[in-house]
Design a protein around this motif. Structure first.
Motif, PDB file in Angstrom:
ATOM      1  N   LEU A  29       0.826  -1.210   0.000  1.00 50.80           N
ATOM      2  CA  LEU A  29       0.000   0.000   0.000  1.00 50.80           C
ATOM      3  C   LEU A  29       0.860   1.260   0.000  1.00 50.80           C
ATOM      4  N   ILE A  30       1.954   1.236   0.749  1.00 47.92           N
ATOM      5  CA  ILE A  30       2.861   2.388   0.766  1.00 47.92           C
ATOM      6  C   ILE A  30       3.468   2.592  -0.620  1.00 47.92           C
ATOM      7  N   ILE A  31       3.866   1.504  -1.266  1.00 48.08           N
ATOM      8  CA  ILE A  31       4.410   1.600  -2.622  1.00 48.08           C
ATOM      9  C   ILE A  31       3.361   2.174  -3.568  1.00 48.08           C
ATOM     10  N   MET A  32       2.109   1.759  -3.399  1.00 55.27           N
ATOM     11  CA  MET A  32       1.034   2.288  -4.238  1.00 55.27           C
ATOM     12  C   MET A  32       0.834   3.790  -4.003  1.00 55.27           C
ATOM     13  N   LEU A  33       1.003   4.232  -2.766  1.00 51.33           N
ATOM     14  CA  LEU A  33       0.909   5.669  -2.482  1.00 51.33           C
ATOM     15  C   LEU A  33       2.038   6.430  -3.173  1.00 51.33           C
ATOM     16  N   LEU A 120      12.750  12.978  -5.088  1.00 56.82           N
ATOM     17  CA  LEU A 120      12.746  12.516  -3.699  1.00 56.82           C
ATOM     18  C   LEU A 120      11.796  11.334  -3.533  1.00 56.82           C
ATOM     19  N   MET A 121      10.620  11.449  -4.134  1.00 59.85           N
ATOM     20  CA  MET A 121       9.634  10.356  -4.081  1.00 59.85           C
ATOM     21  C   MET A 121      10.204   9.082  -4.706  1.00 59.85           C
ATOM     22  N   SER A 122      10.867   9.241  -5.831  1.00 63.86           N
ATOM     23  CA  SER A 122      11.444   8.093  -6.523  1.00 63.86           C
ATOM     24  C   SER A 122      12.490   7.406  -5.652  1.00 63.86           C
ATOM     25  N   ASP A 123      13.332   8.186  -4.998  1.00 62.89           N
ATOM     26  CA  ASP A 123      14.354   7.616  -4.112  1.00 62.89           C
ATOM     27  C   ASP A 123      13.716   6.875  -2.937  1.00 62.89           C
ATOM     28  N   LEU A 124      12.692   7.488  -2.340  1.00 60.90           N
ATOM     29  CA  LEU A 124      12.016   6.843  -1.215  1.00 60.90           C
ATOM     30  C   LEU A 124      11.321   5.557  -1.655  1.00 60.90           C
ATOM     31  N   ARG A 125      10.703   5.588  -2.824  1.00 67.12           N
ATOM     32  CA  ARG A 125      10.021   4.407  -3.341  1.00 67.12           C
ATOM     33  C   ARG A 125      11.021   3.265  -3.554  1.00 67.12           C
ATOM     34  N   GLU A 126      12.157   3.588  -4.156  1.00 69.96           N
ATOM     35  CA  GLU A 126      13.185   2.564  -4.382  1.00 69.96           C
ATOM     36  C   GLU A 126      13.653   1.951  -3.062  1.00 69.96           C
ATOM     37  N   ALA A 127      13.840   2.792  -2.048  1.00 68.67           N
ATOM     38  CA  ALA A 127      14.267   2.289  -0.740  1.00 68.67           C
ATOM     39  C   ALA A 127      13.185   1.394  -0.136  1.00 68.67           C
ATOM     40  N   TRP A 128      11.936   1.789  -0.277  1.00 71.52           N
ATOM     41  CA  TRP A 128      10.834   1.011   0.273  1.00 71.52           C
ATOM     42  C   TRP A 128      10.728  -0.346  -0.429  1.00 71.52           C
ATOM     43  N   VAL A 129      10.906  -0.351  -1.746  1.00 74.66           N
ATOM     44  CA  VAL A 129      10.887  -1.605  -2.500  1.00 74.66           C
ATOM     45  C   VAL A 129      12.029  -2.508  -2.047  1.00 74.66           C
ATOM     46  N   ALA A 130      13.213  -1.942  -1.856  1.00 71.32           N
ATOM     47  CA  ALA A 130      14.370  -2.728  -1.420  1.00 71.32           C
ATOM     48  C   ALA A 130      14.137  -3.336  -0.039  1.00 71.32           C
ATOM     49  N   ILE A 131      13.504  -2.597   0.836  1.00 76.18           N
ATOM     50  CA  ILE A 131      13.185  -3.123   2.173  1.00 76.18           C
ATOM     51  C   ILE A 131      12.240  -4.309   2.043  1.00 76.18           C
TER      52      ILE A 131
END
Length: 154
Positions: A29-33, A120-131
């Motif tokens: 859901l966070i990735i979808m946001l 910034l959003m793209s960087d955060l999304r990539e980090a979230w996907v990696a987690i």
């Protein structure tokens, strides 16, 4: 009588999204946001630049407002500052910065500011996907792998 094709496609897409949300894990859901905010920001950029040479101010404003809503009411609201400690506090401050930056970008028609927030959003999304990938455990096979045998006819 039956509506337009575009309306039907839109309804189908909405059902697909709702089904995806209902079946998604909190992590997904966070990735979808993030995805939704990034799509809204790209739309804002396109409307600021104007695909046919003319900017669409109303569409730009709607897209930026959508991104701010996702940031504030989705990403920021989902933070658990008590359990998340310093990381949650830092994300809260970053989300606040992004919202303020987008508000100013909307007022000043600043494409670079929207692009900054998108990055910034793209960087955060990539980090979230990696987690998420790191936390996924491969499923253990229910039945041990069977050895391949060769039949020989005599």
């Amino acid at each position: 009588m039956f509506g337009t094709m575009q309306r039907g496609v839109g309804a189908y897409a909405k059902v697909g999204l709702e089904t995806g949300v209902a079946a998604a894990s909190p992590h997904k859901l966070i990735i979808m946001l993030y995805d939704g905010a990034m799509v809204a920001l790209l739309s804002a950029i396109n409307n600021m630049k104007g695909t046919n040479g003319a900017a669409n101010v109303a569409a730009k404003g709607a897209s930026i407002s959508k991104a701010i809503t996702i940031i504030d009411n989705g990403l920021r609201a989902s933070l658990d500052k008590a359990a998340g400690g310093e990381i949650a506090q830092n994300l809260d401050a970053l989300y606040d910065y992004m919202s303020r930056r987008l508000l100013q970008a909307n007022i000043k028609n600043d494409v670079a500011a929207v692009e900054e927030v998108h990055g910034l959003m793209s960087d955060l999304r990539e980090a979230w996907v990696a987690i998420g990938e790191k936390n996924e455990q491969p499923d253990a096979p229910a039945v041990p792998a069977m050895q391949k045998t060769t039949l020989v006819s005599v």
